[in-house]
Each structure stands twice: as structure tokens, then as C-alpha cells.
Enzyme design. Structure first.
Site, PDB file in Angstrom:
ATOM      1  N   HIS A  62       0.816  -1.209   0.000  1.00  0.00           N
ATOM      2  CA  HIS A  62       0.000   0.000   0.000  1.00  0.00           C
ATOM      3  C   HIS A  62       0.854   1.265   0.000  1.00  0.00           C
ATOM      4  O   HIS A  62       1.980   1.260   0.481  1.00  0.00           O
ATOM      5  CB  HIS A  62      -0.911   0.035   1.231  1.00  0.00           C
ATOM      6  CG  HIS A  62      -1.745  -1.193   1.386  1.00  0.00           C
ATOM      7  ND1 HIS A  62      -2.023  -1.738   2.622  1.00  0.00           N
ATOM      8  CD2 HIS A  62      -2.357  -1.993   0.490  1.00  0.00           C
ATOM      9  CE1 HIS A  62      -2.781  -2.815   2.467  1.00  0.00           C
ATOM     10  NE2 HIS A  62      -2.987  -2.986   1.182  1.00  0.00           N
ATOM     11  N   LYS A  72       6.730   6.624   6.656  1.00  0.00           N
ATOM     12  CA  LYS A  72       6.274   5.733   7.726  1.00  0.00           C
ATOM     13  C   LYS A  72       7.468   5.268   8.548  1.00  0.00           C
ATOM     14  O   LYS A  72       8.540   5.009   8.007  1.00  0.00           O
ATOM     15  CB  LYS A  72       5.573   4.497   7.148  1.00  0.00           C
ATOM     16  CG  LYS A  72       4.276   4.793   6.426  1.00  0.00           C
ATOM     17  CD  LYS A  72       3.660   3.523   5.869  1.00  0.00           C
ATOM     18  CE  LYS A  72       2.372   3.830   5.134  1.00  0.00           C
ATOM     19  NZ  LYS A  72       1.805   2.617   4.510  1.00  0.00           N
ATOM     20  N   TYR A 132       2.813   1.761  13.602  1.00  0.00           N
ATOM     21  CA  TYR A 132       3.552   2.647  12.709  1.00  0.00           C
ATOM     22  C   TYR A 132       3.053   4.088  12.781  1.00  0.00           C
ATOM     23  O   TYR A 132       1.904   4.361  13.068  1.00  0.00           O
ATOM     24  CB  TYR A 132       3.540   2.146  11.269  1.00  0.00           C
ATOM     25  CG  TYR A 132       2.188   1.957  10.625  1.00  0.00           C
ATOM     26  CD1 TYR A 132       1.729   2.846   9.665  1.00  0.00           C
ATOM     27  CD2 TYR A 132       1.397   0.863  10.942  1.00  0.00           C
ATOM     28  CE1 TYR A 132       0.508   2.665   9.040  1.00  0.00           C
ATOM     29  CE2 TYR A 132       0.172   0.669  10.317  1.00  0.00           C
ATOM     30  CZ  TYR A 132      -0.262   1.577   9.375  1.00  0.00           C
ATOM     31  OH  TYR A 132      -1.475   1.388   8.763  1.00  0.00           O
ATOM     32  N   ASP A 168      -6.813  -6.467  -1.061  1.00  0.00           N
ATOM     33  CA  ASP A 168      -5.526  -6.940  -1.565  1.00  0.00           C
ATOM     34  C   ASP A 168      -5.691  -8.079  -2.565  1.00  0.00           C
ATOM     35  O   ASP A 168      -4.907  -8.202  -3.510  1.00  0.00           O
ATOM     36  CB  ASP A 168      -4.609  -7.348  -0.413  1.00  0.00           C
ATOM     37  CG  ASP A 168      -4.111  -6.140   0.375  1.00  0.00           C
ATOM     38  OD1 ASP A 168      -4.179  -5.011  -0.147  1.00  0.00           O
ATOM     39  OD2 ASP A 168      -3.668  -6.328   1.514  1.00  0.00           O
TER      40      ASP A 168
END
Length: 185
Positions: A62, A72, A132, A168
Site C-alpha cells: 500500500h 512511515k 507505525y 488486496d
């Protein structure tokens, strides 16, 4: 804190300083000043996310496109994952290449994934908690996915028959779809 440069420019593996004794341990998981001084990266994280997944789950690949692209900083709080970042930076000499890092509660390693990379992870243990930080808020219309098993990238996820979200499973975008459309800003 120990910073390791990856073979792909911009990706950083971070080993935090951990202080352990008979009571347990302490580590500073993030400090803006320390991070900037150690990495040279000036980033303003605005959102923290956490997921729990069981063994065999694969999440990714992603990313968000500009102007909502995200840096990130990822880590595992419990369990372990194979974490992967794919270079989608237009004009990059490593465009289409990937790096992978074992992240676990045991090794406490963090992985910095800058804007311009697709990101995903494969879960190696039940009840793994993945945490994250993001430098931009989630923006649904800017979200994109790259097919997790694109043969042009050929990622070895180290798990067989992954468990995927419906999103996905349905992703058909391949590396060739992003050769001229994703520019880092």
C-alpha cells in the site's frame, strides 16, 4: 540508536538503544530531535496506527500518492513480520526494487519507509502487533495498492498461501502501471 542505510537510498533500519535490567526494559521508541540528528530526515508524524494479525496474514503493498504521500516509521510490538518496501520513485535508479527487514518484538528494530515506496508485511506469528507512524493523514482517494505477488518484483514473502484482505485480493495494479504516474513531492 544505531542507524543502518539500506541498499535502496532513503530506507533506514533503526536499532533503538534498549536499557534492560531485572525489572524488564526501557526504550525510547521515537524522539523527533534524536531521529532528525541521527538520520538527517526532518519528518513530522501526524498519525499513529496499530494492527493485530495472525500468522500467515499479508498486508500490502500500500501507499498514498502526492500530495498525500506518507513517510512511515514501522515496528513490531509483539510477534514478528517480514516487512517490505518497494521503490516507486520515478527516475530512481532502484525503481521496482524492494528491501525487506525482519521486524520483531525481540529485535525491536524499526524501519523508516519514506514517501515514494509501496509498503507491506507478512506476519510470522499469531497475534502480532504492528505499530507505525505516518507523516500524512489517511486519505482514501489517494490510496493505491500494488499487487503483492507481482512477478516483476518477485518478493519472497517467506510464507505460503497468504491470508489477504478482499482489497488486496482484488488489486490488479502491477509495477508497470506506476512507471510514469508516481512522483515524489
Amino acid at each position: 540508536m544505531k542507524i543502518l542505510q539500506n541498499h535502496i537510498s532513503g530506507l533506514l533500519t533503526i536499532e533503538p538503544s534498549v536499557f534492560e535490567d531485572d525489572r524488564g526494559y526501557f526504550l525510547e521508541s521515537f524522539n523527533t530531535k534524536t531521529f532528525e540528528e541521527a538520520t538527517g530526515v526532518d519528518v513530522d508524524f501526524v498519525q499513529d496506527n496499530e494492527s493485530m494479525s495472525n500468522k500467515g496474514v499479508l498486508r500490502g503493498l500500500h501507499f498514498q500518492v502526492p500530495p498525500y504521500a506518507q513517510d512511515k516509521l514501522v515496528r513490531v510490538v509483539r510477534g514478528s513480520v517480514i516487512d517490505v518496501a518497494v521503490d516507486l520513485r520515478h527516475g530512481s535508479p532502484t525503481f521496482g526494487e524492494y528491501a525487506k527487514v525482519l521486524l520483531s518484538a525481540k529485535n525491536r528494530i524499526q524501519f523508516f519507509v519514506p514517501k515514494g515506496f509501496a509498503h507491506g508485511f507478512a506476519v510470522l506469528e499469531d497475534q502480532t502487533i504492528f505499530s507505525y507512524k505516518c507523516s500524512e493523514f489517511y486519505h482514501r482517494d489517494s490510496e493505491r495498492s500494488l499487487k503483492w505477488n507481482d512477478p516483476a518484483i518477485a518478493i519472497n514473502w517467506e510464507i505460503d498461501d497468504p491470508i489477504l484482505s478482499q482489497k488486496d485480493k482484488e488489486t490488479e495494479h502491477r509495477l508497470e502501471d506506476f512507471t510514469s504516474t508516481f512522483l515524489v513531492q
